[in-house]
Each structure stands twice: as structure tokens, then as C-alpha cells.
Write a protein that holds these residues in place. Sequence first.
Motif, mmCIF file in Angstrom:
data_model
loop_
_atom_site.group_PDB
_atom_site.id
_atom_site.type_symbol
_atom_site.label_atom_id
_atom_site.label_comp_id
_atom_site.label_asym_id
_atom_site.label_seq_id
_atom_site.Cartn_x
_atom_site.Cartn_y
_atom_site.Cartn_z
ATOM 1 N N HIS A 1 38.605 38.377 37.448
ATOM 2 C CA HIS A 1 39.954 38.178 37.979
ATOM 3 C C HIS A 1 40.109 38.989 39.263
ATOM 4 C CE1 HIS A 1 44.357 38.367 38.260
ATOM 5 N NE2 HIS A 1 44.376 37.274 37.505
ATOM 6 N N SER A 2 39.578 40.207 39.235
ATOM 7 C CA SER A 2 39.648 41.062 40.423
ATOM 8 C C SER A 2 38.734 40.546 41.521
ATOM 9 C CB SER A 2 39.256 42.491 40.060
ATOM 10 O OG SER A 2 40.106 42.975 39.053
ATOM 11 N N SER B 1 40.419 37.884 43.210
ATOM 12 C CA SER B 1 41.547 38.423 43.975
ATOM 13 C C SER B 1 41.074 39.064 45.274
ATOM 14 C CB SER B 1 42.310 39.450 43.133
ATOM 15 O OG SER B 1 42.770 38.861 41.942
ATOM 16 N N LEU C 1 40.184 36.399 47.730
ATOM 17 C CA LEU C 1 41.446 35.816 48.205
ATOM 18 C C LEU C 1 41.988 36.683 49.347
ATOM 19 C CD1 LEU C 1 44.495 34.631 46.050
ATOM 20 C CD2 LEU C 1 44.822 36.129 48.002
ATOM 21 N N GLY C 2 42.055 37.975 49.078
ATOM 22 C CA GLY C 2 42.623 38.909 50.065
ATOM 23 C C GLY C 2 41.797 38.979 51.332
ATOM 24 N N MET D 1 38.837 33.849 36.182
ATOM 25 C CA MET D 1 39.284 33.744 37.576
ATOM 26 C C MET D 1 40.363 32.689 37.780
ATOM 27 S SD MET D 1 35.895 33.602 39.969
ATOM 28 C CE MET D 1 34.915 35.061 40.353
ATOM 29 N N GLU E 1 43.371 31.743 37.208
ATOM 30 C CA GLU E 1 44.713 31.953 37.768
ATOM 31 C C GLU E 1 44.638 32.137 39.285
ATOM 32 O OE1 GLU E 1 46.489 35.689 36.908
ATOM 33 O OE2 GLU E 1 48.473 35.024 37.511
ATOM 34 N N VAL E 2 43.636 32.950 39.690
ATOM 35 C CA VAL E 2 43.491 33.255 41.113
ATOM 36 C C VAL E 2 42.950 32.040 41.876
ATOM 37 C CG1 VAL E 2 42.547 34.918 42.748
ATOM 38 C CG2 VAL E 2 43.004 35.624 40.386
ATOM 39 N N ASN F 1 45.588 29.909 43.089
ATOM 40 C CA ASN F 1 46.281 30.548 44.213
ATOM 41 C C ASN F 1 45.503 30.416 45.513
ATOM 42 O OD1 ASN F 1 48.877 32.015 43.630
ATOM 43 N ND2 ASN F 1 47.667 32.613 41.855
#
Lengths: 398, 183
Positions: free
Chosen positions: A58-59, A62, A65-66, A86, A88-89, A92
Motif C-alpha cells: 500500500h505504501s 502510495s 503515486l507521489g 495496493m 485502493e491506491v 487513485n
Amino acid sequence: MKVFMEGSHAVAEAVKRIKPGVVCAYPITPQTHIVERLSEMVADGELAAEFINVESEHSAASVVLGSTATGVRSFTATSSQGLILMSEVLFNIAGMRLPVVLTCVNRALSAPINIWNDHQDSMAIRDAGWMQFYAENNQDVQDLHYVAYKIAENKDVMLPCMVCMDGYILSHGYENLDLVEQDVVDKFLPKYDALYKLDTENPLTMGLLGAPDVYMETRYAIHKTMEEVLALLPGIEKEFESIMGRKVPLIVEKYKTEDADKVLVGMGSVAGTIKDTVDELRANGERVGLLRIIAYRPFPKDVIYEALKDIEKIGVVDKAISLGSSGPLHLEISALLQEKKSAKSINGFVVGLGGRDIKKETVKEMFSLLDEETKAVRFIDLKKWYKEESPIMVLEEE
Amino acid sequence: MKEITVYARAGQGAITTAVIVGGSYFKEDKFAYAFPHFGAARMGAPMNAFIRVDENPIRMRSKIYNPDYALVIDATLMKSQDVFSDTKDGGIVIINSGKEYELDKDNIKIFTIPANQIALEVIGRPLGNTAVLGAFAAISKEITIESLESAILERFKGEIGEKNAVCAHKGYQYALDLKANEN
């Protein structure tokens, strides 16, 4: 440069030539060798990227993404539970129109725990807004990574892309490969130039509230872009061939379908086993063929329809199952033929779940079942259990 | 197409063995596909690695059930795996062992190579893989000892590479002598 190389290392070599600024992943088998090798490359100074260690997938998602949001080309890879964590991300990333590239080393989902190959992981997130391409062999695997960044970062696209490769079969398989030289990759793949990015000088925000007055349009925009990607793929195939000096099919591959009575439709490495079986059956006079789907998202409906419209008997080979329905690829091929008002009945075969070996005999059985009554779901190579052995593993003998 | 199965236990270098074989074929401009099959993912659990070789790219992705060549790295596995009946008619089984094996199948040839003994003498550890591969080169004539040596040196750098190359040569010579005595 010709090499004999493991699939995972071929991915790492491709990513090195793609020169991401950020690599972030959490190790999970059978994906681990990819980021292991990338971390060595970063440590040895061969790849000038920031390698970020995190505590979960998940991180990891993220972070990319960032980093992509700040205009930096980024890479991650995962498998199975990691991809699901992952998810959910991933939605996004697509919604924010960030061109992240992810290698999904396909593996079954728990429970029971199973580290072996099938396609249930990437199929489970097929609706996330990511492009998905499925590789047949490790040359494809390498080439599809160059293509993935090329399409994802196209300013008319700006969508994330997933390269799917079969766990163990490809990730841990060593094969003859042609590794592309750096200057050739540079010619094919220019530096990433973000359409929008997070920048303190020119502040903007991403992924903010989309109320009912705008949300639907954002989904429509992604869907429209996906459709437009289908029109871009032939041009990318041409550019790839002219720069790299070899072909990389990106939409579908037709193998001896032109005069075929029976065609199996499949994705990934099973295509190779099907091709060998097709040759063997053709030597005995059977008119059989294979349609290999490479682009699953976007789904190349028209091309698939053209390839199948004159085929009498069709079977779809899924390494996944929408439990309670049928195989995901089977559903979509049935739907598109329905849309085209084609009366064909499409057989669905579920094979190879959790690493169940797919042999030539498996393929022959599927071809031969095309002569029987049409069924949406048939599990092939299934063992039999009886109620008295386990009440929740019921399979009565037919 | 030729098919080769490596019989070993997890931790005994089955994958490395398969990769060196595949790499040797690659050096002779053949197409190879070397791949493992993992079982319970525990040290000591039986595991196989496979190699397919051809003049054309390999497309077949299933496991190998009836190999042309069986390379048995750990002979104790033969208590649980029927190596002889797996092997194709006309096939060859090469066993890392000092003892002789009886065969109730006519059309298979068995060669036993004291590969661990060779490795103990050269490397100081009972890792007979490369001596078995030397014997494979001598018996099958599928790959030359030169391409085998070069594939070994690519896989293992420095002293350990040199020592493994010596093991391969010793296994090669041992098998040549075996064949000479046979005739």
C-alpha cells in the motif's frame, strides 16, 4: 545484445534503461527478483534512482503515486496479495492520470496460500483504470516495459500501465533474449515531461473532491482515453519496429487462425503451449488456431471480432474465474460477440489456477471439447472430491 | 527438441545447474528455456529444475514429465521419485553416486559419477553439480566441455568458478573413461 537471462532480471535491465527517478516496491514472491536486482543496480551506481524501502505494498503504491505526481518517472512491481493490498491506491493513480508503470508478476490469490501462477490478481483489479498488457515470453516482457512507459506518458493518454508476466513460468525462467542498447531505448523513449506536476512555484492539487457534477465526466474521460489508446497502438508498433529492429505485437496475435475451424483465445505464456499443440494437431490435419490477446485494457473489441467472426468453434482460456459467473475473458468475448449480433456460442475454460500445470494434453482436451455442448465454464484438469471427504469441496462425478 | 530434468533438493543448486546447462547451449547458438518447479519452498524438500533446448525458440511452458536426460544431483531422491520410469525410452540417467544402480527398464542408460567425491576433493564441499554436468557433456555430447566451462565461469566468479570448472573437467574425464571401458 544476445543474452541468456532470467525474466525478472530482464525486467530489471529494461527498467535500468528506462531510467526511472524513483523505484519503490515491497518484496513478494515471485516478483522479488525484479526489485532485488534493481536495488543492486541502484547501490552499484548503475541506475541513478532513489530506491525507497517501505513497509507494505500500500505504501509502495502510495510512494510511486507521489513521486509521479511531482513529475518523476517511477516504477514498482508486485504480485498477488501485494497487488490486492495496493488496489485502493491503484484506483487513485488512474483517477489522478499518473503514468506509473507496474510489473505484475501474476500469481494466485489466498486462501489457501498459493505462490504459483494464475491471472486472478491482475484480473481482480482490471477495472482500476490501468492499461494491462500480457506477455507471452521474456522478450515480450522486456519490450512491453519500453512500450508501457511510451504509452502511459503520452500527453494524450496519461494513464498508468501494468505489464503482466506469468509468475515462475516467465519470472523465474531463463531464456535467450535480445537486450536493447541504451542509446536505442533513449531514441524510443524520450525523457518524461509531465503534463501537470506538483510544484511549489506553481501550486495545484490532485485527487480532490469530485462531486456529482464532475465525477462522472472524469470516469468518461478515462474510458475515452482507453479507447483512443487502441488507435495509438499500431503507430507505436511501427515506431518500435523501426527503432528497435524487431516487432512487438501490442493488440492481438493471430496464430494460424485464417483457415481454422476451431480457435482458442488466451493470454500470457499459455499461448506458447497452445502454439506447439496447434502445430501438432495441424500435422494431423486438424484446422486449429490461437488468438492471443495482448492488450486486455483497453480491450480491443473490434480487432478480436474481426479475428473471430468467421471461426466456427471458439473456446476462451482463462487462468482466472469470476466465482459464481465465468472466466473474465470469456465474459468479455461473449459480450462483444453479442454486441456485434453474432450468434456464436463461446466455450469457457478455466485452467492453470494456482499453478496447476497446463500441458499439451490440457490444450488438446479443450480443442476436443469444442465439439461438445457449449458451456460457459469448464474447469480443465480438475481432480474429483466427494462430499464424504469434505463438505465444502464438493464435486460430484459427472 | 531435447528435454532435461534436474532432480535435487531445495538448496542443492538445481536451478543453478539448469541455468548452467541452458547457458552452455546458448553459447552454442541454441535456444534454451531453463526453469524451476518449486515445491514446499523448504530446504531439503525435493525440487526439480528443467531445461528445454531446440534450434528454434522454445514456446512450450509445461513441466517436463519424460526427459531425454535425467540429472540426479541427490541419489537419495530415488527412493521417492521414480527417475527411471520418468525418463524417455532411449534416454540417459546420470546419477551423482558412488554406487551402482539396477535397472529394470531395457532402453535407458545409467551412468553413476562420484560427483560429490570429486567436489569434496576440489572444492572441499560435497556439491557435485558441476561434476555431473561435466559427465553430461561427455556422455550426451550435447554440449562441449568448453561451452560448459565458459557457462560455469559466467555463473561463479573468481576462485569458486575456477574450482567448479575443475570439477566439470574431472566429471568429464571420469565419464569418458566410463564410456571407454564400456566399449
